[in-house]
Design a protein around this motif. Structure first.
Motif, PDB file in Angstrom:
ATOM      1  N   TYR A   1      17.101 -49.109   5.897  1.00 60.81           N
ATOM      2  CA  TYR A   1      15.792 -49.588   5.450  1.00 60.81           C
ATOM      3  C   TYR A   1      15.870 -50.750   4.471  1.00 60.81           C
ATOM      4  CZ  TYR A   1      16.058 -46.434   1.322  1.00 60.81           C
ATOM      5  OH  TYR A   1      16.418 -45.780   0.172  1.00 60.81           O
ATOM      6  N   ASN A   2      17.038 -50.999   3.869  1.00 59.87           N
ATOM      7  CA  ASN A   2      17.178 -52.175   3.006  1.00 59.87           C
ATOM      8  C   ASN A   2      17.942 -53.312   3.691  1.00 59.87           C
ATOM      9  OD1 ASN A   2      15.662 -51.453   0.817  1.00 59.87           O
ATOM     10  ND2 ASN A   2      17.363 -50.627  -0.356  1.00 59.87           N
ATOM     11  N   HIS A   3      18.235 -53.126   4.977  1.00 63.92           N
ATOM     12  CA  HIS A   3      18.925 -54.185   5.730  1.00 63.92           C
ATOM     13  C   HIS A   3      18.114 -55.487   5.653  1.00 63.92           C
ATOM     14  CE1 HIS A   3      21.302 -56.130   8.809  1.00 63.92           C
ATOM     15  NE2 HIS A   3      20.168 -56.464   9.409  1.00 63.92           N
ATOM     16  N   GLY A   4      18.793 -56.562   5.287  1.00 63.51           N
ATOM     17  CA  GLY A   4      18.138 -57.865   5.194  1.00 63.51           C
ATOM     18  C   GLY A   4      17.519 -58.161   3.844  1.00 63.51           C
ATOM     19  N   LYS A   5      17.421 -57.182   2.963  1.00 61.29           N
ATOM     20  CA  LYS A   5      16.844 -57.401   1.636  1.00 61.29           C
ATOM     21  C   LYS A   5      17.892 -57.823   0.608  1.00 61.29           C
ATOM     22  CE  LYS A   5      13.112 -54.022   2.114  1.00 61.29           C
ATOM     23  NZ  LYS A   5      12.568 -52.760   1.548  1.00 61.29           N
ATOM     24  N   ASP A   6      19.118 -57.375   0.800  1.00 61.76           N
ATOM     25  CA  ASP A   6      20.203 -57.645  -0.134  1.00 61.76           C
ATOM     26  C   ASP A   6      20.957 -58.878   0.353  1.00 61.76           C
ATOM     27  OD1 ASP A   6      22.574 -57.584  -1.718  1.00 61.76           O
ATOM     28  OD2 ASP A   6      22.332 -55.424  -1.990  1.00 61.76           O
ATOM     29  N   ALA A   7      20.918 -59.955  -0.425  1.00 60.28           N
ATOM     30  CA  ALA A   7      21.536 -61.213  -0.012  1.00 60.28           C
ATOM     31  C   ALA A   7      23.061 -61.135  -0.003  1.00 60.28           C
ATOM     32  CB  ALA A   7      21.081 -62.340  -0.934  1.00 60.28           C
TER      33      ALA A   7
ATOM     34  N   ASP B   1      16.425 -52.765  -3.717  1.00 66.20           N
ATOM     35  CA  ASP B   1      16.679 -53.415  -2.433  1.00 66.20           C
ATOM     36  C   ASP B   1      18.153 -53.368  -2.022  1.00 66.20           C
ATOM     37  OD1 ASP B   1      14.020 -53.986  -2.186  1.00 66.20           O
ATOM     38  OD2 ASP B   1      14.197 -56.133  -2.533  1.00 66.20           O
ATOM     39  N   GLU B   2      18.955 -52.623  -2.750  1.00 71.79           N
ATOM     40  CA  GLU B   2      20.385 -52.519  -2.439  1.00 71.79           C
ATOM     41  C   GLU B   2      20.644 -51.647  -1.229  1.00 71.79           C
ATOM     42  OE1 GLU B   2      23.632 -51.862  -5.103  1.00 71.79           O
ATOM     43  OE2 GLU B   2      22.339 -52.257  -6.827  1.00 71.79           O
TER      44      GLU B   2
END
Length: 119
Positions: free
Chosen positions: A6-12, A58-59
Motif C-alpha cells: 500500500y505504500n508502493h510508489g510513495k517512498d522515493a 509513507d515508508e
C-alpha cells in the motif's frame, strides 16, 4: 495490510525490489530471512534496552516497524513508536530543513534525555 504494497510508489528511496536486494546481500546465498540475528522480527526481545522507533507513514517498512514495536511491548520492553504521516524512510536527515524532521529529532532528544539521566 502490507506496507510494501500500500505504500508502493510513495517512498522515493525504497522499492520492494530494492529492499529484497539489500536483504539478499546482507543474508548471503545461504541466509535465512527468519534468522533472529538478521531479523529482529523473529528475535527474542526480552531484556532489550528501551526502544524508540520513528517511521514515516509513507515508508515501505511501516508495517515492520509497528510489528517490531508490538513484539517488543509483548516482551516487556519499554518501547515508543512515532509514525510521521506522509514521511519517507530516513526523513530525519532533513533536520533543520524540514519541520517534520526537526520535530522528529526533538522528540528523540526529549525521549532519550531522561533515560541518560539528563532530564
Amino acid at each position: 495490510m502490507d506496507s510494501l504494497v500500500y505504500n508502493h510508489g510513495k517512498d522515493a528511496l525504497f522499492t520492494k525490489e530494492w529492499i529484497k536486494g539489500i536483504a539478499g546481500m546482507y543474508l548471503g546465498a545461504q541466509g535465512n530471512p527468519r534468522d533472529p540475528f538478521a531479523n529482529p522480527l523473529y528475535a527474542d526481545l526480552k531484556g532489550l534496552s528501551p526502544l524508540y522507533i520513528q517511521v514515516g507513514g509513507d515508508e515501505l517498512l511501516l508495517d515492520d516497524s509497528t510489528v517490531l514495536a508490538e513484539r517488543a511491548r509483548q516482551a516487556g520492553v519499554d518501547v515508543r513508536i512515532d509514525i510521521f504521516p506522509e514521511m519517507q524512510h530516513t526523513f530525519q536527515m532533513a533536520v533543520g530543513r524540514a519541520p517534520e524532521s526537526t520535530e522528529a529529532v526533538g522528540r528523540y532528544v526529549e525521549w532519550v534525555k531522561p533515560k541518560l539521566g539528563l532530564a
